[in-house]
Design a protein around this motif. Sequence first.
Motif, short mmCIF file in Angstrom:
data_model
loop_
_atom_site.label_atom_id
_atom_site.label_comp_id
_atom_site.label_asym_id
_atom_site.label_seq_id
_atom_site.Cartn_x
_atom_site.Cartn_y
_atom_site.Cartn_z
N ASP A 117 0.83 -1.21 0.00
CA ASP A 117 0.00 0.00 0.00
C ASP A 117 0.86 1.25 0.00
O ASP A 117 0.55 2.24 -0.69
CB ASP A 117 -0.96 0.00 1.19
CG ASP A 117 -0.28 -0.22 2.52
OD1 ASP A 117 0.92 -0.61 2.56
OD2 ASP A 117 -0.94 0.00 3.56
N GLY A 118 1.95 1.23 0.72
CA GLY A 118 2.87 2.37 0.74
C GLY A 118 3.55 2.58 -0.60
O GLY A 118 3.78 3.72 -1.02
N ILE A 119 3.87 1.48 -1.29
CA ILE A 119 4.45 1.60 -2.62
C ILE A 119 3.46 2.28 -3.56
O ILE A 119 3.83 3.13 -4.37
CB ILE A 119 4.87 0.24 -3.17
CG1 ILE A 119 6.00 -0.36 -2.32
CG2 ILE A 119 5.34 0.36 -4.63
CD1 ILE A 119 6.40 -1.76 -2.72
N GLY A 120 2.18 1.92 -3.44
CA GLY A 120 1.16 2.57 -4.26
C GLY A 120 1.14 4.07 -4.04
O GLY A 120 1.02 4.85 -5.00
N GLU A 121 1.27 4.49 -2.80
CA GLU A 121 1.30 5.93 -2.50
C GLU A 121 2.53 6.59 -3.12
O GLU A 121 2.45 7.72 -3.63
CB GLU A 121 1.26 6.14 -0.99
CG GLU A 121 -0.05 5.72 -0.36
CD GLU A 121 -0.02 5.77 1.16
OE1 GLU A 121 1.06 6.07 1.72
OE2 GLU A 121 -1.07 5.51 1.78
N GLU A 122 3.66 5.89 -3.09
CA GLU A 122 4.87 6.45 -3.70
C GLU A 122 4.72 6.58 -5.21
O GLU A 122 5.11 7.60 -5.80
CB GLU A 122 6.08 5.58 -3.36
CG GLU A 122 6.50 5.66 -1.90
CD GLU A 122 7.85 5.00 -1.63
OE1 GLU A 122 8.38 5.22 -0.52
OE2 GLU A 122 8.37 4.29 -2.52
N ILE A 123 4.16 5.57 -5.86
CA ILE A 123 3.98 5.63 -7.31
C ILE A 123 3.02 6.75 -7.68
O ILE A 123 3.23 7.47 -8.67
CB ILE A 123 3.50 4.28 -7.86
CG1 ILE A 123 4.60 3.22 -7.71
CG2 ILE A 123 3.07 4.40 -9.31
CD1 ILE A 123 5.90 3.56 -8.43
N ALA A 124 1.98 6.94 -6.89
CA ALA A 124 1.06 8.06 -7.15
C ALA A 124 1.79 9.39 -7.04
O ALA A 124 1.57 10.30 -7.85
CB ALA A 124 -0.11 8.00 -6.18
N ALA A 125 2.68 9.51 -6.06
CA ALA A 125 3.46 10.74 -5.91
C ALA A 125 4.39 10.93 -7.10
O ALA A 125 4.57 12.05 -7.60
CB ALA A 125 4.25 10.70 -4.62
N ALA A 126 4.99 9.84 -7.58
CA ALA A 126 5.89 9.92 -8.73
C ALA A 126 5.14 10.35 -9.98
O ALA A 126 5.62 11.21 -10.75
CB ALA A 126 6.57 8.58 -8.96
N ILE A 127 3.97 9.76 -10.22
CA ILE A 127 3.17 10.13 -11.40
C ILE A 127 2.75 11.58 -11.31
O ILE A 127 2.81 12.34 -12.30
CB ILE A 127 1.95 9.20 -11.53
CG1 ILE A 127 2.41 7.77 -11.83
CG2 ILE A 127 1.00 9.70 -12.61
CD1 ILE A 127 1.31 6.74 -11.73
N SER A 128 2.35 12.01 -10.13
CA SER A 128 1.92 13.40 -9.95
C SER A 128 3.08 14.36 -10.21
O SER A 128 2.90 15.41 -10.84
CB SER A 128 1.37 13.59 -8.54
OG SER A 128 0.23 12.78 -8.32
#
Length: 278
Positions: A117-128
Motif C-alpha cells: 500500500d505504501g508503494i502505491g502511494e509512492e507511485i502516485a506521488a511519482a506520477i503526480s
Amino acid sequence: MTDYPIADYDDAYANGAHIEGAGTYPPKWTELAQAFRDQAAAAGRARLELAYGPGERNRLDLFLPEGTPNGLAVFVHGGYWKAFDRSVWSHLAAGPLAHGYAVAMPGYTLCPDIGIDGIGEEIAAAISFAAGQVDGPIRLTGHSAGGQLVARMISGTPLLPQAVLARVAGVTPISGVHDLRPLVRTEMNEILKIDTGTAQSESPVLLEPRGAIPVTAWVGAAERPEFVRQNRALYEMWRGFATPMSIIEETDKHHFNVIDGLADPQHPLCRAFLGLAG
C-alpha cells in the motif's frame, strides 16, 4: 492451465525456474538500459535522478522526445515489490519516445522496508510529480508488480489527485498480479507481509475502477498459468464497469520477454499502450 486448487503456490508464482536461460535476462536488461541512458544523456534528452519524495529510492528518470512532448508515458517496474530498480528498464522508453511521448520511469521503496500500500502511494506521488513536468495525456504501464501498481492508480481508494487522474488516457498492465490473496500462501510473503486488509485494499480485481479509462490487460501466452489467470481475472472483473477493457495473450511470450515490445515503436504492445490503432 493449472488444475485448481494449487498445490504449490511458490512454484505457481515462480518465473525464472520455468524460463530457459532466465539468468541471462537481468544482465542483458542492465546492459541495454545503460547504453540507452548514455545515449539519451549525450543527446540532452535525459533528466535523471529527479526526486519526487523524501525516500532514498523516491527518484525517477525522465526521458524526453525531440520537440514538445505529445504526452507522458509512465513505466513502473516489477520484481514482486521487493527487487530491481528503475535503471534496469530505461531501454523500454524507446518505443513511446519515437511517438513523441516523454517517458517517466520511477523507482520506489522495496519491501520489507515498506508495504505494498505504501508503494502505491509512492507511485502516485511519482506520477503526480512527472505530470507537473509534462503536459498532455498520461498513459500508464507496468510489468508484474508494476502491473498491479498501475491498475491500482485507477481503482479503489483514490491515490492520484483528481486533476492528474483526469489526464490518464489509458492503462496497460503487463503480466500484472491483480489478486494479492494467493501470494499470502507463498514464502515471499515473509518479505511482502501481505495481510487480509492489504489484499482487500490493494488487489485491483477486488476494487472498482474509477471512471471510463481504457485498459488493455496484456500477458504472454507462454507465462505461468497463474499470470494468465490473473490477467483474465482483471479483464472479467472490470469489464462489468464503464471501463473499456481489452485483453491480449501474446503468442510465445513468457514473463521475461513479454515487455520487449515496449521498446519497438511499431510493436502491437507499444501501440496499444499509446492508444494507437492497429
